[in-house]
Design an enzyme around this catalytic site. Structure first.
Site, mmCIF file in Angstrom:
data_model
loop_
_atom_site.group_PDB
_atom_site.id
_atom_site.type_symbol
_atom_site.label_atom_id
_atom_site.label_comp_id
_atom_site.label_asym_id
_atom_site.label_seq_id
_atom_site.Cartn_x
_atom_site.Cartn_y
_atom_site.Cartn_z
ATOM 1 N N LYS A 1 84.789 0.567 118.524
ATOM 2 C CA LYS A 1 85.467 1.244 117.426
ATOM 3 C C LYS A 1 85.633 2.681 117.895
ATOM 4 O O LYS A 1 84.872 3.189 118.717
ATOM 5 C CB LYS A 1 84.632 1.175 116.159
ATOM 6 C CG LYS A 1 83.708 2.347 115.960
ATOM 7 C CD LYS A 1 84.299 3.332 114.992
ATOM 8 C CE LYS A 1 83.753 4.741 115.243
ATOM 9 N NZ LYS A 1 84.480 5.748 114.478
ATOM 10 N N THR B 1 81.217 8.233 124.624
ATOM 11 C CA THR B 1 82.104 8.330 123.465
ATOM 12 C C THR B 1 82.130 7.061 122.619
ATOM 13 O O THR B 1 81.899 5.978 123.115
ATOM 14 C CB THR B 1 83.537 8.562 123.936
ATOM 15 O OG1 THR B 1 83.860 7.620 124.942
ATOM 16 C CG2 THR B 1 83.709 9.945 124.479
ATOM 17 N N ASN C 1 93.217 12.807 108.585
ATOM 18 C CA ASN C 1 92.109 13.753 108.645
ATOM 19 C C ASN C 1 92.178 14.872 107.625
ATOM 20 O O ASN C 1 91.255 15.664 107.511
ATOM 21 C CB ASN C 1 91.986 14.314 110.056
ATOM 22 C CG ASN C 1 91.471 13.239 110.988
ATOM 23 O OD1 ASN C 1 90.364 12.742 110.789
ATOM 24 N ND2 ASN C 1 92.282 12.849 111.946
#
Lengths: 404, 404
Positions: A176, A187, A399
Site C-alpha cells: 500500500k 518506504t 490531501n
C-alpha cells in the site's frame, strides 16, 4: 522467473485475510489485514528513517530481533503514531493475534497506516480478530491487500515462481502506498512472503541491498511517512536447501525479490495520490551509482516536471533544471534527454541544449499512461532508475482535506 | 525605518521603466525592464546554486567583478538558458543598453526569466530599447516590476527610508518569482536599489549575510531555478559617509536591507504559483541556527502540509512528520505546534502528541489568507522563519502547460 497469481498466498503455507472491523467509519472499506504462515518463518524488515516513528514499528523491531515471525497484522485508517498509548495498543494487537492464532505474540509483525495523532482504540480490532482469523485462506490475498489500502485506488499484489537448487519456490507481495512517499527510507507498507528457505541474516542482506535500488527510488510527493516498512517472511516450505551464504542460490533469490519489488514500486508510483501517469526516469552513462541515483531521484521529484507530465508538455528544461540542482556533479553540457512511451521515443535535448523536435509527436508520446524519461549524463557505464508520478489536481484534492 | 512608496525609484538618482518589446507574444504584457542609476553604483549579487545556469548570470558575474554597475536590464518570457548562443545574446543586450545609455556595457547587469531552452532572439529587445530608455522616469518602478513578471499575479515592490550618519537614505526593491522557488540558493529575481553610500565589499557582505535568513528561507515548490539572482545597487547619492566597515552604520544598513528583503520574501511566497495562502513557519527553542532553519524549511516544503493548508485542515501530524524527516536532530517528544492567524492562535500538539482542540476554531483560523505555523523544539534560544504557500489546483494548472 515466471509471474503467477496468488500474491502473498502464492508461496506454500501462507494464508491471508482482510476484514472491516471499525477503525474506519466507512463500513464498505476493509481496515484490518492478516498474513499467516503455517510454520515460523525467517523475517527481515526495513523501516522509515523519519525520526517521528509509528509505535508499531518499535514493537515489530523488537519482535523480529531473533529473525523469526509467523504472522503480520496491519490496520488502515489510523497510523497509531504520536499517541501516548501507541506502544501499548500495538502490543495488544500482537497479544490478541498471538492468542487467536495460538502462536507467540512475539512472532507477530504489526503495522498501522492512516492518520497521525489520533488515538487508536483496541476495541474494533479486538472485535474484528475472530472473523479475521476464521477467514484465513489461500485465496485471501485480495482481502488482505484491500485491508491495508488508504488513499490507494487499486490493490497492489504480485507473485513469481522460481527455482532454487532444483526446488520450485514462490514469492509474492502486497503493498500500500500512495501519498507520503519519498526516496531514501524504507518506504510504504510492503509485505512479501516466500516459501524459499533462507537464513534470517541472508534475508536481511537481500532486503537491505534490494531496497536501495527499488523502494528507495520511488517518490510520490517528497514526504517521508512515519510508519512505512517493508517486511519479508520466508517459511522454507519449498524444501530447498537453506540459503546461508552468497552464491548462485542467493543470486536467484535476489533476482526473484527484485522482480517482486520492482513490480510493486511501479504499482505504488503509478497509483500515487491523484496520479494519472507512471513516470520512470532512467539515468545512464554515469560514472558511479550515487550520481545515477541522485539524478534520477531529483528528476522524478520535481514538482514542475511532474505538473508538466500531467499536461503532456515536453518541457525538458525542467528535466535539466532538476539535474542541475540535484547535488550530483554532472557536466550539464553532456546531458541528453529523451521521452519514451509505447507511442515512441523522442530526443528533446542533446549536450545540454535543446534540439528541434516535433511538438505533435512529443505530445502523442506524453499522452500515454506510462512515460519513460531517459537521461544520459556521460559515457560512464552505471545506470539507475527511479519511479514517480505526475502532479495533478486530484493530489491536491485528496490531501486538502484528508482527515474528514 | 519607515515604509515609503517608489520601489526601486525611491532612492535618489534611480529611474526605471518597463515596456513590451515582443519577447512575449502577448502584447498586453510588458517583457523588458530597466533600472538606471545616474551615477555608477556599488553592486553586489548572489546567484542560483543550480549547475544549469542561465547565460545572463555568467555575463553579470563578469560585469560586476569590479563591484560597480549602473544599470539593470531584464527580459521576461525567455530564460536564455540551455541555448548555444546564450552568452552572445546576453552580451548583446548589455552592449545595446550601454550604447543607448552612454555607459560602459560592462556596467550593465543582465537577467532573463521564462522558458528554458528556447533560443532568445535579440531583435525584439533591440527594437524595444529606444522606448525603454526614453521612458526612464522616477515613476517607472511599476512598469519595471511588471516587465519582470512571469506567472506572478501581482507586482512586488517595497521601499524604506532610514538614516545613516545623519543623512536620510532610501532603499527599495522589486521582485519576481512565483514558481521554481526553493531554499538554499540565491532565489528568484530581486533588484534592490539604495542611495546609501557603501563600499562594494561591505555591500557584498550585507547581501550574503541577509539572504541566508530571507530568500534562502522561501520555498514555493522545491524547484531551484536556473536563472535566479538578487542584486543590490548602492549609488551613494544620499551623501552619507561611505560604510566601509562593520559598526553602527552597517547595522542600520543591514536592518534596512532586511526590512526590504523580508517584505519581498512574503510577497513572493504569498504569490507562489496558484497560492491562496501565505505560510510562515517560525521555529523557536532550537539550540542552533542550523536546526531552526532546517526544521522551518522542511515544514514549509511539505507537499502534504501545503495541501492541508489549502483545505484549512489542522492536520498537525504532517507538521510532525516533516520535522521528523528534516534531518535535524530534534527530540520529537518535545515538539509543540500551534497555528496562528488574525483569527487567533490554537495549540494542536504538545510534547510530540496531539492535544484536544476545537476543530471549528482551528478551521476558522486556517481559513485566513496568512497562516503562521509555530513550532517549538525545546528550550534553546535560537529561532528561524521560513516562508511558503499552499499547494493548490491552480499550481498544477499553471505548470501543466506552461509553455503554451
Amino acid at each position: 522467473m515466471k509471474l503467477i497469481s496468488g500474491g502473498v498466498c502464492a508461496a506454500k503455507g501462507f494464508t491471508a485475510n482482510g476484514v472491516h472491523c471499525g477503525v474506519r467509519k466507512n463500513r464498505t472499506k476493509k481496515d484490518l489485514a492478516l498474513i499467516y504462515s503455517e510454520v515460523p518463518a525467517s523475517c527481515a524488515a526495513v523501516y522509515t528513517t523519519n525520526l517521528v516513528k509509528g509505535a508499531p514499528l518499535d514493537v515489530t523491531k523488537k519482535h523480529i530481533e531473533n529473525g523469526v515471525a509467523q504472522a503480520v497484522v496491519c490496520n488502515s485508517g489510523n497510523a497509531n503514531t504520536c499517541n501516548a498509548n501507541g506502544i501499548e495498543i500495538a502490543e495488544q494487537m500482537c497479544d490478541l493475534l498471538g492468542t487467536a492464532l495460538n502462536i507467540a505474540s512475539s512472532d507477530v509483525v504489526v503495522a498501522s497506516t492512516g492518520v497521525i495523532g489520533q488515538p487508536l482504540s483496541i476495541e474494533p480490532i479486538k472485535s474484528g480478530i475472530p472473523a479475521l482469523v476464521a477467514g484465513l485462506s489461500a485465496d485471501g490475498c485480495d482481502a488482505a491487500a484491500e485491508g491495508i489500502m488508504t488513499t490507494d485506488t487499486v490493490k497492489k499484489e504480485v507473485a513469481v515462481e522460481f527455482e532454487l537448487g532444483g526446488k520450485t519456490c514462490r514469492m509474492g507481495g502486497i503493498a500500500k502506498g500512495s501519498g507520503m512517499i519519498h526516496p531514501n527510507m524504507a518506504t510504504m507498507l510492503v509485505f512479501i512472503t516466500t516459501d524459499a528457505a533462507i537464513a534470517p541474516e541472508m534475508l536481511k542482506k537481500a532486503l537491505s541491498t534490494d531496497i536501495a535500488a527499488t523502494f528507495n527510488m520511488v517518490s510520490v510527493d517528497g514526504d517521508t511517512s512515519t510508519n512505512d516498512m517493508v517486511t519479508v517472511l520466508a517459511n522454507g516450505m519449498a524444501g530447498n536447501e537453506t540459503v546461508t551464504a552468497e552464491g548462485e542460490d542467493f543470486a536467484v533469490f535476489m533476482k526473484a525479490l527484485n522482480t517482486v519489488t520492482v513490480a510493486l514500486c511501479r504499482m505504488i508510483a503509478g497509483d500515487g495520490e491523484g496520479a494519472t501517469k507512471l513516470l520512470e526516469c532512467t539515468v545512464s552513462g554515469a560514472d558511479d551509482m550515487g550520481t545515477a541515483r541522485t539524478v534520477a531521484k531529483s528528476v522524478i521529484c520535481s514538482s514542475l516536471l511532474k505538473a508538466a507530465m500531467f499536461g503532456a508538455d515536453a518541457n525538458w528544461g525542467r528535466v535539466l533544471c532538476a539535474i542541475g540542482y540535484s547535488g550530483a556533479a554532472v557536466d550539464v553540457h553532456r546531458v541528453d534527454v529523451s521521452f519514451r512511451s509505447p507511442k515512441g521515443e523522442i530526443l528533446v535535448c542533446k549536450d545540454g541544449a535543446g534540439v528541434e523536435f516535433s511538438e505533435e509527436i512529443a505530445k502523442e508520446i506524453l499522452l500515454e499512461r506510462e512515460i519513460e524519461i531517459l537521461v544520459s549524463v556521460g559515457d560512464g557505464n552505471v545506470s539507475a532508475t527511479a519511479w514517480g508520478c505526475d502532479l495533478t489536481y486530484d493530489y491536491v484534492k485528496i490531501n486538502g482535506d484528508y482527515r474528514t
